[in-house]
Scaffold this motif. Structure first.
Motif, short mmCIF file in Angstrom:
data_model
loop_
_atom_site.label_atom_id
_atom_site.label_comp_id
_atom_site.label_asym_id
_atom_site.label_seq_id
_atom_site.Cartn_x
_atom_site.Cartn_y
_atom_site.Cartn_z
N ALA A 1 0.90 -1.17 0.09
CA ALA A 1 -0.04 -0.03 -0.12
C ALA A 1 0.74 1.36 -0.07
N LEU A 2 2.13 1.05 0.50
CA LEU A 2 2.98 2.14 0.39
C LEU A 2 3.66 2.66 -0.54
N PRO B 1 1.90 7.27 -3.08
CA PRO B 1 1.63 6.03 -2.67
C PRO B 1 0.15 5.57 -2.86
N MET B 2 0.25 4.19 -3.17
CA MET B 2 -1.03 3.43 -3.78
C MET B 2 -2.24 4.03 -2.75
N LEU C 1 1.87 10.37 6.35
CA LEU C 1 1.57 10.38 4.83
C LEU C 1 0.21 11.10 4.45
N ILE C 2 -0.57 10.78 5.24
CA ILE C 2 -2.12 11.32 5.11
C ILE C 2 -1.87 12.86 5.55
N ALA C 3 -1.19 13.39 6.24
CA ALA C 3 -0.87 14.84 6.59
C ALA C 3 -0.37 15.39 5.43
N ALA D 1 -5.34 -1.84 -2.19
CA ALA D 1 -4.76 -2.31 -3.42
C ALA D 1 -5.52 -2.28 -4.75
N ARG D 2 -6.57 -1.45 -4.37
CA ARG D 2 -7.46 -0.95 -5.70
C ARG D 2 -7.47 0.52 -5.80
#
Ligand code: CTP
Ligand code: MG
Length: 254
Positions: A36-37, A44-45, A77-79, A122-123
């Motif tokens: 996912a990263l 990032p995915m 990452l989200i931040a 993963a989608r």
């Protein structure tokens, strides 16, 4: 007449949250960073997947289930990425199987959520129209909704043998009756919580949440999925994902 004024529950009758299991290692993709990263088009995915859920106006909360030791990294990452502001974000650490990771995500849902989407990190490229179609079908009363596509390959059930050895074929299901299921899968919250409480699946756990709801005996319906909601599983899927992103960028340019 104060007795007629709407309660908060009436003004927002079905708050919708998306749980994104992203705790897998991505063994089939090969060694490296947790799947996912990994980057797709430089992002990032997981961030693509979060954006895909937040793109739906209905989704006001996204719960990301991070690799067990990766929650701080995922919070950063989200931040660091721009995401829609009408949506709240939560990060929780995941578990050893997808089923456990989803359950940990469900545990983090606030009381006022009544519709839950479960979407694989993963989608990453699922279009918003697919997300909206799933939400709408749940809001219209279906306890469990799955986006799915007809298969192009014929499928055979086999007796699994030693790797590399020929495997006896047991049966060939009629292809026209089969569907390949995708995510986001959408649920009435109580139905999904009951399924996760009641259904224990050994080994790898359940690979799909709707299957757990089926085991409860509740009805599950399929709505049309989308080619771009494919799951990034093997190295060739990364090539396809990059191509889809490149096509989107080219189209945006016109
Ligand atoms: N997943 C999870 N927790 C796990 C295993 C999987 O949250 N313990 C998530 C993955 O991060 C992914 C989704 O479930 O977004 C679908 O799983 P899959 O495509 O199988 O991903 P991985 O399990 O990471 O890949 P592999 O099976 O190849 O290791
Ligand atoms: Mg897996």
């Amino acid at each position: 007449m104060s007795s007629m004024s709407p309660t908060p529950a009436e003004t927002s009758p079905s708050r919708t949250a998306a749980v994104i299991p992203a705790a897998g290692r991505g063994v089939r993709l090969g060694p490296g960073t947790p799947k996912a990263l990994r980057a797709l088009g430089g992002t990032p995915m997981l961030i693509h997947a979060v954006r895909a859920m937040a793109a739906s106006r209905a989704v006001t909360l996204v719960v990301v289930v991070a690799p067990p030791d990766g929650a701080p990294e995922v919070k950063n990452l989200i931040a660091d990425h721009s995401l829609p502001e009408h949506t709240d974000y939560l990060v929780v650490p995941g578990g050893a199987t997808r089923q456990e990771s989803v359950r940990l995500g469900l545990d983090a849902l606030p009381e006022d959520v009544s519709v839950v989407l479960v979407h694989d990190a993963a989608r990453p490229l699922v279009p918003v129209d697919t997300v909206d179609a799933v939400v709408e079908a749940v809001r219209d009363g279906a306890p469990a909704v799955v986006p799915a596509l007809p298969l192009s390959d014929t499928v055979k059930e086999v007796e699994p043998g030693a790797p590399g050895e020929p495997e006896p074929v047991l049966s060939t299901p009629v292809r026209a009756r089969l569907r390949a299921v995708q995510t986001p899968q959408g649920f009435d919250r109580d139905t999904l919580l009951r399924a996760h409480k009641a259904v224990a699946v050994d080994g790898e756990g359940a690979t799909d949440d709707a299957g757990m709801v089926e085991r409860l005996g509740a009805s599950v319906v399929v709505v049309p999925g989308h080619e771009e909601a494919f799951k990034v599983t093997r190295p060739l899927d990364l090539v396809l994902a990059e191509a889809v992103l490149a096509r989107r960028r080219a189209n945006d340019g016109f």
